[in-house]
Design a protein around this motif. Structure first.
Motif, short mmCIF file in Angstrom:
data_model
loop_
_atom_site.label_atom_id
_atom_site.label_comp_id
_atom_site.label_asym_id
_atom_site.label_seq_id
_atom_site.Cartn_x
_atom_site.Cartn_y
_atom_site.Cartn_z
N ALA A 1 0.82 -1.22 0.00
CA ALA A 1 0.00 0.00 0.00
C ALA A 1 0.85 1.26 0.00
N ALA A 2 2.12 1.17 0.42
CA ALA A 2 2.98 2.35 0.50
C ALA A 2 3.70 2.64 -0.81
N LEU A 3 3.72 1.71 -1.74
CA LEU A 3 4.51 1.88 -2.97
C LEU A 3 4.13 3.13 -3.77
N PRO A 4 2.85 3.48 -3.92
CA PRO A 4 2.51 4.68 -4.70
C PRO A 4 3.06 5.99 -4.12
N TYR A 5 3.46 5.95 -2.84
CA TYR A 5 3.92 7.19 -2.20
C TYR A 5 5.45 7.29 -2.15
N VAL A 6 6.13 6.38 -2.83
CA VAL A 6 7.59 6.41 -2.91
C VAL A 6 7.98 6.56 -4.37
N SER A 7 8.43 7.73 -4.74
CA SER A 7 8.85 7.97 -6.13
C SER A 7 10.33 8.27 -6.17
N PRO A 8 11.12 7.52 -6.97
CA PRO A 8 12.57 7.74 -7.03
C PRO A 8 12.89 9.17 -7.45
N LEU A 9 13.95 9.72 -6.86
CA LEU A 9 14.36 11.08 -7.18
C LEU A 9 15.01 11.15 -8.55
N PRO A 10 14.94 12.31 -9.21
CA PRO A 10 15.64 12.49 -10.49
C PRO A 10 17.15 12.27 -10.32
N ALA A 11 17.82 12.04 -11.44
CA ALA A 11 19.25 11.71 -11.42
C ALA A 11 20.10 12.81 -10.81
N ASP A 12 19.68 14.06 -10.88
CA ASP A 12 20.50 15.16 -10.38
C ASP A 12 20.33 15.42 -8.89
N LYS A 13 19.53 14.61 -8.21
CA LYS A 13 19.28 14.82 -6.80
C LYS A 13 20.32 14.10 -5.94
N THR B 1 22.56 11.79 -3.99
CA THR B 1 22.77 10.36 -4.23
C THR B 1 22.37 9.51 -3.03
N PHE B 2 22.70 9.99 -1.81
CA PHE B 2 22.37 9.21 -0.61
C PHE B 2 20.87 9.07 -0.45
N VAL B 3 20.16 10.19 -0.57
CA VAL B 3 18.70 10.14 -0.42
C VAL B 3 18.07 9.28 -1.50
N LYS B 4 18.60 9.41 -2.71
CA LYS B 4 18.06 8.64 -3.83
C LYS B 4 18.25 7.14 -3.61
N SER B 5 19.42 6.74 -3.15
CA SER B 5 19.68 5.31 -2.92
C SER B 5 18.82 4.78 -1.77
N ARG B 6 18.58 5.63 -0.74
CA ARG B 6 17.74 5.20 0.37
C ARG B 6 16.30 4.97 -0.09
N LEU B 7 15.79 5.88 -0.91
CA LEU B 7 14.43 5.72 -1.42
C LEU B 7 14.33 4.48 -2.30
N GLN B 8 15.36 4.19 -3.07
CA GLN B 8 15.35 3.01 -3.93
C GLN B 8 15.33 1.74 -3.08
#
Length: 487
Positions: free
Chosen positions: A268-280, A282-289
């Motif tokens: 149910a939580a998947l729709p609320y997690v969107s990967p960050l764009p490539a220029d954002k 890196t740490f936050v992006k990898s955590r969200l992934q």
């Protein structure tokens, strides 16, 4: 075994005080339904801990004490435990029991706030997670010997949690001789937030080797080793998580879920997690992934509590777990409401910031219950507020001014004055109780004055008039009870 400081013998005079009797009468009168917003008691702050312990004796149901800050809730809980007769009796029962669970035996509980502000991704501490889910599970399962006294804060009750109807199926009792498919049980453990590990060392983990399951229940001081013969549970033993050596046997155990964030609802939580764009970042992006991958696999992970508002269509609060006969006591309502307004402002600012940065989706569910909703839930229950800074005195509020409790004199650095005043008051027939870490030293000084007093740590009965009792320990503040009691 060490003896715990016990002041429960002072409760009878408190329960006989006129102000206390009036409050009990108003709360228990047929047809009367006062709430924390219609009944106020101007009670001295120093006397609130023993009065709450007395209320636990006279109220036939759980009591929720709501304070401004988590620190206040925790300190009040620890202080009330010294006074609570039910707490001491329950702990005595627990010492002679082979039960692994502890919280349901000691009915003075603390329900903590998260370790992060609303919308903050900082993972919660393991102790916070365990305390919260254990309180919720015990309430959901009515798993307590004595009605509990629960201390919590504004922050904690505004935090969304798993609905009772979804948590309750995850509470399971296992018994020796019971037929249980081990493979099915392992699936359930993962679904209710237990983590598979190679060696069980922390609560909320399990390890399986053939027909042996090591599991560390979320509410237990020690893990348990369960052995199967085919599909039948053959034995259960507690064991030391450090040495891994088994100790005593037990016949049954109850498993609570290990977190409010249940992996079985992670999709149910998947729709609320969107990967960050490539220029954002890196740490936050990898955590969200990583979050995306783990939510998709339906496994528990550190920090999953951040997604509790996303997991359930209608998240609950602690208040939803209370039975109909629960009593709500608010410690200083004005301060509680001010704290709620501050939390809501902080949450709105942080949500706007994270949304701009793309760390949460624009439609991310509210990470808190608004105070208006919490207030309405509180107002629907029996209750009262304690304090002097009372809002709405001119409205429908019933006000009980306490005249029995008074501030005790301070004797910091004036030991000689303390001894002289004590001897004088004792001669007047007063009841005097002194709680001090220097009780033995005070005993020697009083002996020199011809007043023998042997220090104790247990005050089980109400002292007689004209007596002096020395208690070795510490209490937050002192007070004077009119008609002869000083603590």
């Amino acid at each position: 075994m060490s003896v715990v400081l016990n002041l429960s013998g002072l409760l009878p005079p408190i329960r006989e005080a006129s102000g206390y009797r009036n409050i009990i009468k108003m709360l228990q009168s047929p047809g009367s339904s006062p709430s924390a917003f219609t009944l106020a008691w101007g009670l001295l702050k120093a006397a609130r801990a023993p009065v709450l312990a007395a209320l636990q004796t006279d109220w036939q149901g759980p009591i929720l004490v709501l304070t401004t800050q988590p620190e206040r809730a925790r300190s009040l809980q620890e202080e009330v435990a010294l006074w609570s007769d039910q707490s001491h009796r329950a702990l005595a029962e627990a010492s002679s029991s082979d039960s692994t669970g502890q919280l349901n035996r000691a009915p003075v509980w603390y329900f903590p706030a998260p370790d992060a502000l609303f919308y903050d991704r900082t993972p919660w501490d393991g102790e916070t997670i365990r305390r919260r889910v254990t309180v919720l599970s015990a309430l959901a399962d009515n798993d307590f010997v004595h009605p509990p006294l629960i201390f919590t804060s504004t922050w904690a009750v505004m935090t969304p949690t798993v609905p009772r109807s979804l948590l309750r199926p995850g509470i399971r009792t296992l018994r020796v001789g019971q037929t249980v498919r081990l493979s099915k049980l392992l699936e359930e453990l993962v679904a209710y937030a237990y983590e598979p590990v190679s060696v069980v060392e922390e609560p909320g983990t399990f390890s399986q080797r053939g027909g042996i399951l090591d599991i560390f229940p979320s509410d237990a001081p020690q893990p348990v080793r369960i052995e199967w013969f085919a599909d039948e549970i053959e034995s259960m033993r507690c064991f030391d998580p450090i040495t891994q050596r088994s100790s005593h046997k037990q016949e049954a155990m109850t498993l609570y879920p290990a977190s409010e964030a249940l992996p079985r609802y992670s999709q149910a939580a998947l729709p609320y997690v969107s990967p960050l764009p490539a220029d954002k970042d890196t740490f936050v992006k990898s955590r969200l992934q990583r979050d995306l991958e783990r939510l998709a696999r339906g496994e528990y992970f550190r920090g999953m509590e951040f997604y509790v508002p996303c997991l359930y269509p209608e998240p609950s609060t602690l208040l939803d777990y209370l039975p109909a006969n629960a009593l709500v006591v608010i410690d200083d309502l004005a301060a509680v409401e001010a704290a709620a307004q501050t939390l809501e402002t902080q949450a709105a600012d942080l949500k706007a910031e994270l949304s701009r940065e793309g760390q949460i989706t624009p439609d991310f569910p509210d990470a808190y219950h608004p105070w208006s909703k919490v207030r309405a839930a509180l107002a629907s229950r029996a209750g009262l507020q304690l304090g002097y800074d009372v809002q709405g005195r001119s409205g429908d509020l019933q006000w009980e001014e306490d005249t029995a409790f008074h501030i005790a004199p301070s004797y910091g650095g004036r030991i000689r004055q303390l001894i002289e005043d004590t001897v004088r008051l004792k001669a007047q027939g007063q009841i005097l109780v002194i709680v001090s870490r220097q009780a033995q030293r005070l005993s020697d000084l009083f002996t020199e004055e011809g007043e023998a007093a042997v220090p104790t740590v247990e005050l089980l009965d109400s002292p007689p008039p004209g007596s002096l009792t020395l208690v070795h320990g510490s209490a937050a503040e002192g007070w004077v009870l009119r008609k002869g009691m000083m603590q």
